[in-house]
Design a protein around this motif. Structure first.
Motif, PDB file in Angstrom:
ATOM      1  N   ALA A 241       0.832  -1.213   0.000  1.00  0.00           N
ATOM      2  CA  ALA A 241       0.000   0.000   0.000  1.00  0.00           C
ATOM      3  C   ALA A 241       0.862   1.257   0.000  1.00  0.00           C
ATOM      4  CB  ALA A 241      -0.941   0.000   1.199  1.00  0.00           C
ATOM      5  N   GLY A 242       0.364   2.289  -0.658  1.00  0.00           N
ATOM      6  CA  GLY A 242       1.060   3.567  -0.703  1.00  0.00           C
ATOM      7  C   GLY A 242       1.945   3.753  -1.919  1.00  0.00           C
ATOM      8  N   GLN A 243       2.130   2.708  -2.721  1.00  0.00           N
ATOM      9  CA  GLN A 243       2.978   2.831  -3.895  1.00  0.00           C
ATOM     10  C   GLN A 243       2.344   3.760  -4.930  1.00  0.00           C
ATOM     11  OE1 GLN A 243       4.782  -0.815  -5.426  1.00  0.00           O
ATOM     12  NE2 GLN A 243       4.001  -1.913  -3.641  1.00  0.00           N
ATOM     13  N   LYS A 244       3.197   4.452  -5.674  1.00  0.00           N
ATOM     14  CA  LYS A 244       2.735   5.396  -6.676  1.00  0.00           C
ATOM     15  C   LYS A 244       3.474   5.173  -7.997  1.00  0.00           C
ATOM     16  CE  LYS A 244       1.542   9.036  -3.358  1.00  0.00           C
ATOM     17  NZ  LYS A 244       1.740  10.457  -2.966  1.00  0.00           N
ATOM     18  N   ILE A 245       2.775   5.411  -9.076  1.00  0.00           N
ATOM     19  CA  ILE A 245       3.351   5.388 -10.417  1.00  0.00           C
ATOM     20  C   ILE A 245       2.857   6.622 -11.156  1.00  0.00           C
ATOM     21  CG2 ILE A 245       3.420   4.200 -12.657  1.00  0.00           C
ATOM     22  CD1 ILE A 245       2.897   1.576 -11.205  1.00  0.00           C
ATOM     23  N   SER A 246       3.733   7.302 -11.842  1.00  0.00           N
ATOM     24  CA  SER A 246       3.319   8.402 -12.708  1.00  0.00           C
ATOM     25  C   SER A 246       4.019   8.250 -14.048  1.00  0.00           C
ATOM     26  CB  SER A 246       3.632   9.761 -12.079  1.00  0.00           C
ATOM     27  OG  SER A 246       5.018   9.920 -11.891  1.00  0.00           O
ATOM     28  N   PHE A 247       3.303   8.575 -15.115  1.00  0.00           N
ATOM     29  CA  PHE A 247       3.864   8.433 -16.448  1.00  0.00           C
ATOM     30  C   PHE A 247       3.111   9.353 -17.399  1.00  0.00           C
ATOM     31  CE2 PHE A 247       0.262   5.643 -16.324  1.00  0.00           C
ATOM     32  CZ  PHE A 247      -0.270   5.671 -17.603  1.00  0.00           C
TER      33      PHE A 247
ATOM     34  N   LEU B  14      -7.196  -4.859  -4.505  1.00  0.00           N
ATOM     35  CA  LEU B  14      -6.360  -3.662  -4.557  1.00  0.00           C
ATOM     36  C   LEU B  14      -7.208  -2.467  -4.953  1.00  0.00           C
ATOM     37  CD1 LEU B  14      -3.219  -4.983  -6.494  1.00  0.00           C
ATOM     38  CD2 LEU B  14      -3.662  -5.020  -4.032  1.00  0.00           C
ATOM     39  N   SER B  15      -7.075  -1.378  -4.232  1.00  0.00           N
ATOM     40  CA  SER B  15      -7.784  -0.145  -4.551  1.00  0.00           C
ATOM     41  C   SER B  15      -6.787   0.863  -5.104  1.00  0.00           C
ATOM     42  CB  SER B  15      -8.472   0.422  -3.296  1.00  0.00           C
ATOM     43  OG  SER B  15      -9.156   1.624  -3.593  1.00  0.00           O
ATOM     44  N   VAL B  16      -6.952   1.190  -6.385  1.00  0.00           N
ATOM     45  CA  VAL B  16      -6.004   2.067  -7.081  1.00  0.00           C
ATOM     46  C   VAL B  16      -6.727   3.346  -7.490  1.00  0.00           C
ATOM     47  CG1 VAL B  16      -4.458   2.308  -9.055  1.00  0.00           C
ATOM     48  CG2 VAL B  16      -4.751   0.062  -7.951  1.00  0.00           C
ATOM     49  N   SER B  17      -6.242   4.482  -7.017  1.00  0.00           N
ATOM     50  CA  SER B  17      -6.805   5.766  -7.445  1.00  0.00           C
ATOM     51  C   SER B  17      -5.987   6.293  -8.612  1.00  0.00           C
ATOM     52  CB  SER B  17      -6.811   6.774  -6.294  1.00  0.00           C
ATOM     53  OG  SER B  17      -5.496   7.098  -5.895  1.00  0.00           O
ATOM     54  N   ILE B  18      -6.688   6.944  -9.553  1.00  0.00           N
ATOM     55  CA  ILE B  18      -6.061   7.406 -10.800  1.00  0.00           C
ATOM     56  C   ILE B  18      -6.434   8.853 -11.044  1.00  0.00           C
ATOM     57  CG2 ILE B  18      -5.882   7.011 -13.289  1.00  0.00           C
ATOM     58  CD1 ILE B  18      -6.758   4.102 -12.720  1.00  0.00           C
ATOM     59  N   HIS B  19      -5.435   9.656 -11.299  1.00  0.00           N
ATOM     60  CA  HIS B  19      -5.639  11.051 -11.711  1.00  0.00           C
ATOM     61  C   HIS B  19      -5.255  11.148 -13.176  1.00  0.00           C
ATOM     62  CE1 HIS B  19      -5.865  15.406 -11.592  1.00  0.00           C
ATOM     63  NE2 HIS B  19      -4.669  15.453 -12.169  1.00  0.00           N
ATOM     64  N   ASP B  20      -6.241  11.465 -14.018  1.00  0.00           N
ATOM     65  CA  ASP B  20      -6.060  11.456 -15.476  1.00  0.00           C
ATOM     66  C   ASP B  20      -6.619  12.758 -16.050  1.00  0.00           C
ATOM     67  OD1 ASP B  20      -5.993  11.021 -18.179  1.00  0.00           O
ATOM     68  OD2 ASP B  20      -7.257   9.237 -18.169  1.00  0.00           O
ATOM     69  N   PRO B  21      -5.762  13.747 -16.330  1.00  0.00           N
ATOM     70  CA  PRO B  21      -6.240  15.048 -16.821  1.00  0.00           C
ATOM     71  C   PRO B  21      -7.010  14.960 -18.134  1.00  0.00           C
ATOM     72  CG  PRO B  21      -3.958  15.201 -16.097  1.00  0.00           C
ATOM     73  CD  PRO B  21      -4.303  13.744 -16.129  1.00  0.00           C
TER      74      PRO B  21
ATOM     75  N   SER C 295      -4.343 -13.844  -5.547  1.00  0.00           N
ATOM     76  CA  SER C 295      -3.015 -14.063  -4.987  1.00  0.00           C
ATOM     77  C   SER C 295      -2.884 -13.259  -3.699  1.00  0.00           C
ATOM     78  CB  SER C 295      -1.932 -13.617  -5.979  1.00  0.00           C
ATOM     79  OG  SER C 295      -0.643 -13.747  -5.407  1.00  0.00           O
ATOM     80  N   ALA C 296      -1.984 -13.714  -2.847  1.00  0.00           N
ATOM     81  CA  ALA C 296      -1.610 -12.944  -1.660  1.00  0.00           C
ATOM     82  C   ALA C 296      -0.100 -12.767  -1.624  1.00  0.00           C
ATOM     83  CB  ALA C 296      -2.100 -13.643  -0.391  1.00  0.00           C
ATOM     84  N   ASP C 297       0.518 -12.873  -2.772  1.00  0.00           N
ATOM     85  CA  ASP C 297       1.965 -12.751  -2.887  1.00  0.00           C
ATOM     86  C   ASP C 297       2.323 -11.314  -3.261  1.00  0.00           C
ATOM     87  OD1 ASP C 297       4.718 -13.745  -3.253  1.00  0.00           O
ATOM     88  OD2 ASP C 297       4.340 -13.315  -5.365  1.00  0.00           O
ATOM     89  N   PRO C 298       3.056 -10.586  -2.422  1.00  0.00           N
ATOM     90  CA  PRO C 298       3.333  -9.167  -2.689  1.00  0.00           C
ATOM     91  C   PRO C 298       3.921  -8.866  -4.062  1.00  0.00           C
ATOM     92  CG  PRO C 298       3.876  -9.668  -0.421  1.00  0.00           C
ATOM     93  CD  PRO C 298       3.545 -10.983  -1.080  1.00  0.00           C
ATOM     94  N   PRO C 299       4.933  -9.615  -4.565  1.00  0.00           N
ATOM     95  CA  PRO C 299       5.428  -9.304  -5.908  1.00  0.00           C
ATOM     96  C   PRO C 299       4.366  -9.474  -6.992  1.00  0.00           C
ATOM     97  CG  PRO C 299       7.019 -10.654  -4.723  1.00  0.00           C
ATOM     98  CD  PRO C 299       5.767 -10.651  -3.901  1.00  0.00           C
ATOM     99  N   THR C 300       3.478 -10.449  -6.811  1.00  0.00           N
ATOM    100  CA  THR C 300       2.415 -10.656  -7.789  1.00  0.00           C
ATOM    101  C   THR C 300       1.397  -9.529  -7.721  1.00  0.00           C
ATOM    102  OG1 THR C 300       2.720 -13.039  -7.582  1.00  0.00           O
ATOM    103  CG2 THR C 300       0.694 -12.290  -8.625  1.00  0.00           C
TER     104      THR C 300
ATOM    105  N   GLN D  68       2.097  -6.506  -6.854  1.00  0.00           N
ATOM    106  CA  GLN D  68       2.769  -5.392  -7.507  1.00  0.00           C
ATOM    107  C   GLN D  68       2.593  -5.470  -9.018  1.00  0.00           C
ATOM    108  OE1 GLN D  68       4.518  -2.742  -6.325  1.00  0.00           O
ATOM    109  NE2 GLN D  68       4.976  -2.051  -8.410  1.00  0.00           N
ATOM    110  N   LEU D  69       2.698  -6.691  -9.555  1.00  0.00           N
ATOM    111  CA  LEU D  69       2.488  -6.897 -10.986  1.00  0.00           C
ATOM    112  C   LEU D  69       1.078  -6.485 -11.394  1.00  0.00           C
ATOM    113  CD1 LEU D  69       3.337  -8.165 -13.757  1.00  0.00           C
ATOM    114  CD2 LEU D  69       2.413 -10.320 -12.868  1.00  0.00           C
TER     115      LEU D  69
END
Length: 242
Positions: free
Chosen positions: A36-42, A68-75, A129-134, A136-137
């Motif tokens: 939790a708390g990871q961020k990606i920007s592109f 997984l709950s992912v928030s997205i900011h998309d202008p 899955s409950a595997d953290p690397p998965t 993340q994928l």
């Protein structure tokens, strides 16, 4: 013109890093602390910078499933949120769900969309899955799909839909309590082939796309038109991954 290939990670089969002696609550906390708390920007091919934030996760021990709950900011998010959900689901299906290595053994079994604001929304992914690397994928898949939604390739697909959708018709049938949708058209797929010297319209150089690419894109355009029309006819009932 690059049409993305499917990448399915073998991490899915990896053993969980969490000890089986941990309680369910400890597992949930360990997962939360790990991802939790990871961020990606592109910045996509078309449009402004997009920001992703993995805000939360919830673990179901009985199902061995993590949400997984992912928030997205998309202008450049389209005003019609249904269009965005349709496009995201289409590209997710094409890139991941249709891959023979994942059919019948899904990494992500469900997607849920919630509109938050004019430029913001949230996607919840049910991950088997409950595997953290998965996990993340799975989070990174959101970036992959959003990049495709704002690509030159997608701009071509949407343009073909706007131009030719009137020549397609949705046919409904019933299988018990389930409504099924088929799309019929007399249009020749050759009419959907992007012609030379049209690159400026869609944002690519004509040198980037040879004849075989153009033919392939015409079939993808037809698939996209049919998918969007089924989604418009079926609404949320059509949006089922499994």
């Amino acid at each position: 013109m690059d049409i993305p290939s499917t990448v399915i990670s073998t991490l899915r089969l990896a053993q969980s890093v969490m000890s089986p002696r941990q309680s369910a609550s400890e597992k949930r906390q360990a997962l939360y602390n790990a991802i939790a708390g990871q961020k990606i920007s592109f910045t996509p091919e078309r449009g402004e910078r997009i920001e992703l934030h993995l805000r939360n996760c919830g673990y179901d021990e009985g199902e061995n499933e993590t949400v997984l709950s992912v928030s997205i900011h998309d202008p450049q998010r389209p005003e019609d949120f249904f269009n965005l959900e349709t496009d995201f689901r289409y590209h997710y299906t094409m890139i991941f769900f249709n891959d023979p290595r994942e059919v019948g053994n899904l990494l992500v079994s469900e997607l849920y969309f919630n509109e938050v604001g004019p430029e913001d929304f949230r996607i919840e992914l049910c991950v088997n899955s409950a595997d953290p690397p998965t996990l993340q994928l799975a989070f990174e898949r959101v970036e992959t799909v959003m990049a495709q939604v704002h690509s030159k390739y997608h701009y071509f697909l949407r343009s073909q839909y706007k131009q030719y959708s009137d020549e397609f018709e949705v046919l409904e049938s019933f299988n018990g309590t389930k409504t099924e949708y088929e799309v019929g058209s007399s249009i020749d797929t050759e009419e959907l082939i992007p012609q030379p010297f049209c690159g400026e319209t869609y944002g690519w150089s004509d040198d980037d796309v040879d004849l075989l690419d153009r033919i392939s894109m015409s079939y993808r355009a037809r698939e996209y038109i049919e998918y969007v029309m089924k989604a418009e006819a079926g609404g949320d009932q059509f949006f089922v991954l499994n």
